[in-house]
Design an enzyme around this catalytic site. Structure first.
Site, PDB file in Angstrom:
ATOM      1  N   TYR A 863       0.783  -1.231   0.000  1.00 16.50           N
ATOM      2  CA  TYR A 863       0.000   0.000   0.000  1.00 16.50           C
ATOM      3  C   TYR A 863       0.820   1.289   0.000  1.00 16.50           C
ATOM      4  CZ  TYR A 863      -3.809  -3.195   0.909  1.00 16.50           C
ATOM      5  OH  TYR A 863      -4.711  -4.215   0.789  1.00 16.50           O
ATOM      6  N   ILE A 864       2.045   1.262   0.477  1.00 20.92           N
ATOM      7  CA  ILE A 864       2.892   2.451   0.456  1.00 20.92           C
ATOM      8  C   ILE A 864       3.716   2.430  -0.823  1.00 20.92           C
ATOM      9  CG2 ILE A 864       4.814   3.642   1.587  1.00 20.92           C
ATOM     10  CD1 ILE A 864       3.812   2.529   4.243  1.00 20.92           C
TER      11      ILE A 864
END
EC number: 5.6.2.1
Length: 907
Positions: A863-864
């Site tokens: 997600y990052i």
């Protein structure tokens, strides 16, 4: 009602349906005095039951919770030790509070409020509260940035034909415009439509078996060029030419790196390859029959089985040590049913005299001999020498080599999962209804090969043929087949570090970056619609709020007869949400992969009122919260803001945007590498909590922390020895620096020091032993005789001398200076290094302890945006290896390389 008469049977089948319109009276009725004293959650499994009068969930009496199940297979009263599983129907005879509590798990996942901030030991404010405050400012920044991006784009746009202008305005215009009219009228149009009564599934979550025919279309990207602000930094250099290689795919020769992120972007991105060559798939080895003295017993009698039935019996027998599976009655029932079918098809079982044995009772089966045999084989493999293990690995590598790489447009690319899964018993996640069923052996006749037209088709095993050969250059898989348990399609794809996978990751993060310029309008619109008179709009706005603020997954309808009963936002049930005045919502359900999602969050007052309304009587356990909303409808609505926008993009956007903002103002000046790593991990931890990536504390955590604590004490002990060396060189140092300077650190007690001395001596002996064995191996390899045992005894004298030396230092508190020509300056340098080591170890311990209840990897990997990590590492001179393992460095090579000359890159 917003639903047509035709839809009402479906609505009744799904439970009680919310009214299509929200009257002002109903809206007022859902509000209560927010200044009233906050009451405990009436069915919070963390706090236990409370009086029924405090319930605000919409009914007077509490129901049993489906998210907490009794999975103790032997005794229903021993449920405390069981893991979470799907609720079994009719377990509870009544709705009593005691019955619910009897099924409460001993260990709950940590609430976000329980994860404290490490660096602020004097501050008891929980991390999620601090993050909530930070997020307010981050959201304000997001609003300003979105407006600035759109304003900048409008300035840069040149005059275009009227038609083009119209198309662009449709994409970017506020919903009050043409698009907005369409969306606003959606509520009114719902009177003639099914307006949200669940009857369709999200395409993104649909089973593959329903989508397989549309596979080529699914790989096609969104039309139109990627906007300038969301494109990867391009150097506008042509792609490097790939060096010609041997046709042998397993030949390890070097070739120029394919920097696809620097290459010109294709006009038609739906075409994935022009040429494709590969060697197919690797099948598992054939089954080897059991020895004649190893048999399945039935009612104490050894039985003979056909080889196919014997293999199935071996599946269960080899698992006897996995009690959580083999003691599960559902697992046993499914296995026995499939086993009986195989027996019937292969002629059944016979005893040693050839008489038929009718196997009809599972409890009379005894698999112990089979288990003992496979366990002995496993132990024998573990007991092999290094040389034997090395030889086995070399043989395995040789067998796999032809399948590990393919030729993709002339480039050598690694294949990810080229092995066909061996037959066995299906486990499933959570309380899967099909756990224990037999996974059949996959044959070539079930496998479709995807390969270039001019490439040589892989040869199937002798006597077999492939199901089909196709040449679909819009598909990214090399082979596919359908498994027999759930009818799902399995695919052989390229490895995570391949160009095609990298491009997929890049597109995902670019899509999240594109959301930056729309996020303010989306938030403004759903905040307005939280008070909409149209129930469907109000439910949709509430769902988007929860997805945006708390990173809930969208969720979807489940086939509960064939799938584990999990939930997401749109498929939340009545029992999954508990409300506590004035604004606390408690989520408790099984999420993705049957992992329990438990969290207590504070929501806007209007959202609290809405959820209260969605649980309004006569709704009860099993009824949908968002009964006028499906994942498909939600994603369709989101796509009106931005092409390709779906609920899952919010998780990536919020994680990456939050991480980017947290990294901006870190106090990294004059910080050590270890301090920078901890600062980064603190930011990562906050993002992980935002995404609810939590975990229970590992069984070995305490032991790991104790070991790390010993390392810190060991460094302090070594620092004490160095200080004593100063006195040995210059006795005046004791008076000059003071007595306290030369005393033991307060962490070092007498007992620990004695144990540490023994540890140091034993460690020395181990090193000597290993060095001796390694020297002998080297001599044997060179054809020389090994050293005699007396050589080892001679070497061990060094450990004996160390033992005497350390014990003498302990008694006398005097340490003789070590090293060549020791001086005060040299010893002081060593003391400073010891201080640095102690500080680094203490930071590492604090970091590890802070991460014990948070899964940093999930957010960092999925997600990052990895470019944020790469920029941080480059900008502040932290080795990228500190953040990404070798595998991740290969996976995110595109991110590391694309920003290596651009440390000012921003998400």
């Amino acid at each position: 009602m917003s639903s047509s008469d035709d839809d009402m049977p479906l609505a009744r089948a799904n439970g009680h349906l919310s009214a299509s319109k929200v009257s002002k009276a109903d809206d007022r009725a859902m509000d209560v005095d927010s200044s009233a004293e906050a009451m405990p959650a009436p069915i919070s499994v963390r706090n236990g039951p409370v009086d029924n009068h405090s319930r605000v969930n919409g009914s007077g009496k509490r129901k049993s919770r489906s998210s907490i199940a009794n999975v103790s297979y032997k005794d229903a009263s021993d449920s405390d030790d069981g893991p979470l599983a799907k609720r079994q129907k009719k377990i509870v005879a009544d709705d009593s509070d005691d019955e619910v509590l009897s099924r409460k798990p001993k260990k709950l996942p940590p609430a976000a409020s329980e994860t404290a901030v490490l660096e602020d030991s004097d501050d008891d404010k929980p991390l999620n509260a601090k993050l909530a405050q930070k997020r307010k400012s981050i959201e304000k920044n997001a609003e300003k940035e979105a407006k600035a991006i759109r304003a900048n784009e409008s300035k840069q746009k040149k005059p275009t034909p009227k038609k083009a202008i119209k198309e662009e305005s449709d994409d970017d215009a506020p919903l009050a415009g043409a698009k907005g009219k369409k969306r606003v009228s959606n509520g009114a149009a719902s009177k003639s439509k099914a307006n949200g009564v669940k009857k369709e599934e999200s395409d993104s979550d649909a089973p593959i078996r329903k989508k397989i025919k549309a596979a080529p279309a699914k790989t096609a990207p969104a039309k139109g060029k990627v906007k300038a602000e969301s494109s990867a930094p391009a150097k506008k250099t042509p792609a490097k030419k790939v060096k010609e290689e041997s046709a042998d795919p397993d030949e390890e020769d070097e070739e120029a790196e394919y920097r696809w992120w620097d290459a010109p972007k294709k006009e038609d991105d739906s075409i994935k390859w022009t040429t494709l060559e590969h060697n197919g798939v690797l099948f598992p080895p054939a089954y080897e029959s059991l020895p004649k003295n190893v048999r399945l017993l039935y009612d104490g009698v050894p039985v003979n089985l056909d080889v196919e039935a014997e293999e199935v019996a071996g599946f269960f027998g080899a698992m006897l040590h996995q009690k959580h599976h083999v003691d599960n009655p559902v697992f046993q029932q499914n296995f026995f049913k499939d086993f009986k079918e195989v027996l019937d098809r292969t002629g059944g079982a016979t005893d040693r005299q050839g008489n038929k044995v009718n196997i009809k009772d599972f409890s009379k089966l005894d698999f112990q001999q089979i288990y003992d045999y496979y366990h002995a084989q496993s132990e024998a493999r573990k007991a092999k020498s290094k040389e034997e293990k090395k030889a086995d690995k070399a043989e395995k590598d040789k067998l796999e080599a032809p399948f590990m790489y393919c030729r993709w447009d002339g480039r050598k690319e690694k294949v990810g999962n080229f092995r066909v899964e061996p037959p066995g018993l299906f486990r499933g996640r959570g309380a899967h209804p099909k756990t224990g069923k037999v996974k059949h052996r996959v044959l070539p006749e079930q496998i479709t090969i995807n390969i270039g037209k001019d490439a040589k088709v892989p040869q199937p095993p002798e006597g077999h043929k492939w199901k089909a050969i196709q040449h679909d250059n819009k598909a990214t898989w090399l082979a596919t087949w359908q498994e027999n348990i759930n009818g799902a399609y399995k695919y052989v794809m390229l490895a995570a570090n391949s160009a095609i996978k990298g491009q997929s990751d890049w597109k995902k993060f670019e899509k999240a970056r594109e959301l930056k310029k729309h996020i303010d309008r989306i938030r403004k619109d759903y905040t307005r619609d939280l008070k909409s008179e149209v129930m469907a709009d109000r439910q949709r706005a509430t769902a988007v709020y929860l997805i945006d603020k708390f990173a809930l997954r969208a969720g979807n309808e489940k086939d509960t007869e064939n799938e584990a009963e999990t939930a997401g936002c749109c498929s939340l049930k009545y029992e999954h949400i508990t409300l506590r005045e004035p604004q606390t919502v408690i989520f408790d359900f099984l999420g993705k992969d049957s992992i329990r999602y438990y969290d207590e969050v504070t929501v806007d007052r209007q959202v609290f009122k809405n959820l209260r309304m969605f649980k309004k009587p006569p709704k009860k356990d099993g009824d949908d919260i968002f009964d006028r909303l499906t994942t498909t409808q939600l994603n369709k609505h989101l796509s009106s803001y931005m092409q390709g926008l779906s609920a899952k993009v919010f998780r990536t956007y919020n994680a990456s945007y939050t991480m980017a903002n947290l990294l901006k103002n870190l106090p990294v000046n004059n910080a050590s590498v270890q301090e920078k790593i901890k600062l980064y991990n603190d930011c990562n931890r906050e993002v992980a909590i935002l995404c609810n990536h939590k975990r229970t504390v590992g069984a070995g955590h305490e032991a790991q922390m104790e070991k790390l604590g010993d390392r810190i004490k060991g460094a302090k002990y070594q620092k004490w020895r160095l200080k004593q060396m100063l006195v040995d060189i210059d006795p005046k140092q004791r008076k000059k620096r003071g007595t306290e300077y030369f005393e033991y650190d307060e962490d070092l007690d007498e007992s620990w020091i004695q144990d540490h001395i023994a540890f140091l001596v034993e460690e020395q002996r181990t090193k000597i032993q290993k060095k001796f064995e390694k020297d002998n191996e080297k001599r044997q390899a060179e054809g020389e005789k090994p050293f005699p045992d007396k050589e080892l005894k001679e070497r061990m004298k060094a450990a004996d001398e160390l033992d005497k030396k350390l014990k003498k230092e302990y008694r006398t508190k005097k340490v003789e200076a070590e090293g060549k020509s020791p001086t005060i300056d040299k010893i002081e340098q060593l003391i400073n290094k010891a201080d640095e080591r102690i500080k680094a170890l203490e930071l590492q311990a604090a970091d590890r302890d802070g991460n014990k209840e948070v899964a940093l990897g999930t957010s960092k990997i999925n997600y990052i945006d990895p470019r944020l990590t790469a920029v941080f590492a480059k900008k502040f001179d932290v080795p990228i290896e500190k953040f990404f393992s070798k595998t991740l460095r290969e996976k995110f090579n595109w991110a590391i390389k694309s920003v290596e000359d651009n440390v000012d890159w921003e998400f």
